[in-house]
Design a protein around this motif. Structure first.
Motif, PDB file in Angstrom:
ATOM      1  N   ASP A 282       6.318  45.195  56.685  1.00 61.74           N
ATOM      2  CA  ASP A 282       7.087  46.223  55.969  1.00 61.74           C
ATOM      3  C   ASP A 282       8.363  45.655  55.357  1.00 61.74           C
ATOM      4  OD1 ASP A 282       5.473  48.652  56.630  1.00 61.74           O
ATOM      5  OD2 ASP A 282       5.980  48.040  58.674  1.00 61.74           O
ATOM      6  N   LYS A 283       9.059  44.822  56.129  1.00 65.99           N
ATOM      7  CA  LYS A 283      10.309  44.255  55.650  1.00 65.99           C
ATOM      8  C   LYS A 283      10.407  42.792  56.082  1.00 65.99           C
ATOM      9  CE  LYS A 283      12.036  48.201  54.026  1.00 65.99           C
ATOM     10  NZ  LYS A 283      10.968  49.107  54.401  1.00 65.99           N
ATOM     11  N   VAL A 284      11.201  42.040  55.338  1.00 67.65           N
ATOM     12  CA  VAL A 284      11.412  40.622  55.628  1.00 67.65           C
ATOM     13  C   VAL A 284      12.915  40.345  55.614  1.00 67.65           C
ATOM     14  CG1 VAL A 284      10.957  38.257  54.893  1.00 67.65           C
ATOM     15  CG2 VAL A 284       9.246  40.033  54.495  1.00 67.65           C
ATOM     16  N   VAL A 285      13.419  39.681  56.649  1.00 67.90           N
ATOM     17  CA  VAL A 285      14.819  39.246  56.659  1.00 67.90           C
ATOM     18  C   VAL A 285      14.844  37.751  56.924  1.00 67.90           C
ATOM     19  CG1 VAL A 285      17.112  39.521  57.642  1.00 67.90           C
ATOM     20  CG2 VAL A 285      15.582  41.498  57.510  1.00 67.90           C
ATOM     21  N   PHE A 286      15.183  37.006  55.893  1.00 71.64           N
ATOM     22  CA  PHE A 286      15.370  35.561  56.017  1.00 71.64           C
ATOM     23  C   PHE A 286      16.853  35.280  56.271  1.00 71.64           C
ATOM     24  CE2 PHE A 286      11.659  33.552  53.403  1.00 71.64           C
ATOM     25  CZ  PHE A 286      10.745  34.161  54.233  1.00 71.64           C
TER      26      PHE A 286
ATOM     27  N   LEU B  54      14.592  41.931  52.174  1.00 73.19           N
ATOM     28  CA  LEU B  54      15.941  42.464  52.322  1.00 73.19           C
ATOM     29  C   LEU B  54      16.985  41.360  52.165  1.00 73.19           C
ATOM     30  CD1 LEU B  54      15.443  44.834  55.395  1.00 73.19           C
ATOM     31  CD2 LEU B  54      15.096  45.312  52.965  1.00 73.19           C
ATOM     32  N   VAL B  55      18.041  41.639  51.406  1.00 69.83           N
ATOM     33  CA  VAL B  55      19.115  40.660  51.217  1.00 69.83           C
ATOM     34  C   VAL B  55      20.458  41.299  51.540  1.00 69.83           C
ATOM     35  CG1 VAL B  55      17.862  39.303  49.512  1.00 69.83           C
ATOM     36  CG2 VAL B  55      19.317  41.184  48.745  1.00 69.83           C
ATOM     37  N   SER B  56      21.386  40.492  52.044  1.00 68.79           N
ATOM     38  CA  SER B  56      22.705  41.003  52.421  1.00 68.79           C
ATOM     39  C   SER B  56      23.831  40.022  52.090  1.00 68.79           C
ATOM     40  CB  SER B  56      22.736  41.318  53.920  1.00 68.79           C
ATOM     41  OG  SER B  56      22.431  40.163  54.685  1.00 68.79           O
TER      42      SER B  56
ATOM     43  N   ALA C  26      20.487  47.196  56.701  1.00 67.44           N
ATOM     44  CA  ALA C  26      19.289  47.930  56.272  1.00 67.44           C
ATOM     45  C   ALA C  26      19.115  49.218  57.062  1.00 67.44           C
ATOM     46  CB  ALA C  26      18.060  47.044  56.429  1.00 67.44           C
ATOM     47  N   ALA C  27      19.417  49.185  58.350  1.00 66.43           N
ATOM     48  CA  ALA C  27      19.312  50.395  59.172  1.00 66.43           C
ATOM     49  C   ALA C  27      20.344  51.424  58.734  1.00 66.43           C
ATOM     50  CB  ALA C  27      19.499  50.043  60.644  1.00 66.43           C
ATOM     51  N   GLN C  28      21.569  50.973  58.450  1.00 66.66           N
ATOM     52  CA  GLN C  28      22.625  51.893  58.019  1.00 66.66           C
ATOM     53  C   GLN C  28      22.304  52.531  56.674  1.00 66.66           C
ATOM     54  OE1 GLN C  28      26.072  49.331  58.142  1.00 66.66           O
ATOM     55  NE2 GLN C  28      26.567  49.884  60.246  1.00 66.66           N
ATOM     56  N   GLN C  29      21.633  51.788  55.810  1.00 66.62           N
ATOM     57  CA  GLN C  29      21.287  52.283  54.477  1.00 66.62           C
ATOM     58  C   GLN C  29      19.964  53.042  54.472  1.00 66.62           C
ATOM     59  OE1 GLN C  29      21.398  48.638  52.186  1.00 66.62           O
ATOM     60  NE2 GLN C  29      23.593  48.818  51.795  1.00 66.62           N
ATOM     61  N   ASN C  30      19.393  53.215  55.653  1.00 67.14           N
ATOM     62  CA  ASN C  30      18.119  53.934  55.818  1.00 67.14           C
ATOM     63  C   ASN C  30      16.981  53.268  55.042  1.00 67.14           C
ATOM     64  OD1 ASN C  30      16.747  56.045  57.129  1.00 67.14           O
ATOM     65  ND2 ASN C  30      16.801  57.337  55.291  1.00 67.14           N
TER      66      ASN C  30
ATOM     67  N   GLU D 116       8.546  50.123  61.848  1.00 66.55           N
ATOM     68  CA  GLU D 116       8.202  49.148  60.818  1.00 66.55           C
ATOM     69  C   GLU D 116       8.158  47.733  61.403  1.00 66.55           C
ATOM     70  OE1 GLU D 116       9.328  50.819  56.487  1.00 66.55           O
ATOM     71  OE2 GLU D 116      11.001  49.885  57.562  1.00 66.55           O
ATOM     72  N   LYS D 117       7.250  46.934  60.847  1.00 60.76           N
ATOM     73  CA  LYS D 117       7.138  45.525  61.251  1.00 60.76           C
ATOM     74  C   LYS D 117       8.024  44.680  60.338  1.00 60.76           C
ATOM     75  CE  LYS D 117       2.627  45.702  63.443  1.00 60.76           C
ATOM     76  NZ  LYS D 117       3.273  45.666  64.759  1.00 60.76           N
ATOM     77  N   VAL D 118       8.890  43.896  60.964  1.00 55.93           N
ATOM     78  CA  VAL D 118       9.873  43.113  60.220  1.00 55.93           C
ATOM     79  C   VAL D 118       9.702  41.634  60.573  1.00 55.93           C
ATOM     80  CG1 VAL D 118      12.305  42.860  59.621  1.00 55.93           C
ATOM     81  CG2 VAL D 118      11.459  45.075  60.431  1.00 55.93           C
ATOM     82  N   LEU D 119       9.508  40.813  59.558  1.00 54.90           N
ATOM     83  CA  LEU D 119       9.403  39.368  59.738  1.00 54.90           C
ATOM     84  C   LEU D 119      10.792  38.763  59.642  1.00 54.90           C
ATOM     85  CD1 LEU D 119       7.511  36.810  59.876  1.00 54.90           C
ATOM     86  CD2 LEU D 119       7.713  36.758  57.386  1.00 54.90           C
TER      87      LEU D 119
END
Length: 339
Positions: free
Chosen positions: A261-265, A288-290, A309-313, A319-322
């Motif tokens: 569902d989402k990816v955070v590198f 997702l980028v920050s 990402a959680a704060q921005q809903n 969800e599965k997050v890599l």
């Protein structure tokens, strides 16, 4: 039902100091605001004040987490602190944090020095502690002050790095499926000199020579006591290693790109992450980028991205997050979490 490690929440401490592209352009007239943003994707970076320390930032992040989750410090039975900028060479900063937070003295506490892959390694350590019955509630902290290692005349790294701390609560829950799983690790110490502070350890102790600054071919000034990064080599290592890491994590988890569902590198910089996203075939919606307002905060980038990402809903329950961390060492690690 078995005891499974699960992330309950994340909180951060962001120093009030800011280094903006406008400030950098004033100091380096040959680099415009637009050029800095184009190269890095970063607009500003949090910078620790003179009174910020590894432990004070860690404590602030942890207290924010405890308040957010209504958790008492006395319920924590292990503190894991990932940092490359500890308060002292010794004692262990995690012990200082344990004491300042009022965590019981029967709790375990340790530092580990790993940098950009450190958060994923920390999740693995926490999972092992919880699922083997050694611990029930682990406080995983990242606290980084790379600005203390950067020469102000070295724009090659000054444009990239920021300071931040995060705190993650990991606890056991009764569940029939893995909630943090598919770990894959890697290390290659042959790349040690490509991201390094050469002087200050036991191999080359601090001396008068440690503070002699020299200029590189691009006009950046640094001394052997400052951070050095060979950007071209780091990029080459990343583009070679990370796609393989992603494939291995997906295979181990019996998933594919579309199942995530989402990816955070690790948030190195825009140029690198754009290339990695295309190579790994994730969509912009998944990725997702920050980095824009944080820069590269080393081991704090992944948890910062998750919290944002959680704060921005953007990130939703189930969800599965890599997660993929990579960099200094060389070291890399990946996993899949269920949020």
């Amino acid at each position: 039902m078995h005891n499974k490690a699960s992330i309950r929440g994340i909180a951060s401490y962001i120093p009030s100091g800011r280094l903006t592209n406008e400030q950098l352009a004033d100091e380096f007239p040959d680099w415009s605001v637009d050029k800095i943003y184009e190269k890095t994707g970063i607009e500003s970076r949090p910078i620790a004040s003179d009174t910020d320390t590894c432990s004070s930032m860690a404590v602030s992040a942890a207290r924010k987490l405890f308040e957010r989750l209504n958790v008492k410090p006395e319920t924590i039975d292990y503190v894991l602190l990932c940092t490359q900028s500890p308060d002292y060479k010794l004692p262990t900063t995690a012990c200082i944090v344990q004491n300042q937070l009022g965590i019981p003295t029967h709790a375990g506490a340790l530092d580990f020095n790993l940098g950009c892959s450190g958060y994923v390694y920390g999740l693995s350590l926490a999972k092992g502690l919880i699922e083997t019955g050694q611990s029930s509630r682990v406080l995983l902290i990242t606290s980084e002050l790379y600005s203390r290692y950067i020469n102000k005349q070295d724009k090659s790294v000054r444009t990239l790095f920021g300071d931040a701390a995060t705190a993650t609560l990991i606890e056991g829950v009764k569940y029939d499926k893995e909630l943090i799983a598919g770990f894959v690790f890697g290390s290659d110490g042959s790349g040690d000199k490509n991201l390094i502070v050469p002087h200050g350890g036991s191999k080359i102790p601090i001396s008068a020579e440690s503070y002699i600054t020299v200029s590189d071919n691009s006009g950046n000034l640094r001394s052997p006591s400052d951070l050095f990064m060979n950007g071209a080599e780091i990029l080459a290592f990343t583009l070679k290693s990370v796609p393989k890491l992603v494939s291995a994590v997906l295979e181990k988890s019996s998933l594919d790109v579309t199942s995530i569902d989402k990816v955070v590198f690790h948030q190195a910089n825009k140029f690198m992450l754009d290339k990695l996203r295309k190579k790994t075939k994730f969509t912009e919606e998944q990725f997702l980028v920050s980095y824009r307002n944080y820069g590269n905060t080393v081991s704090s980038t992944i948890p910062l991205g998750l919290e944002l990402a959680a704060q921005q809903n953007i990130l939703h329950k189930g969800e599965k997050v890599l997660l993929c961390g990579f960099g200094v060492g060389y070291s890399w690690a990946g996993t899949v979490i269920t949020w």
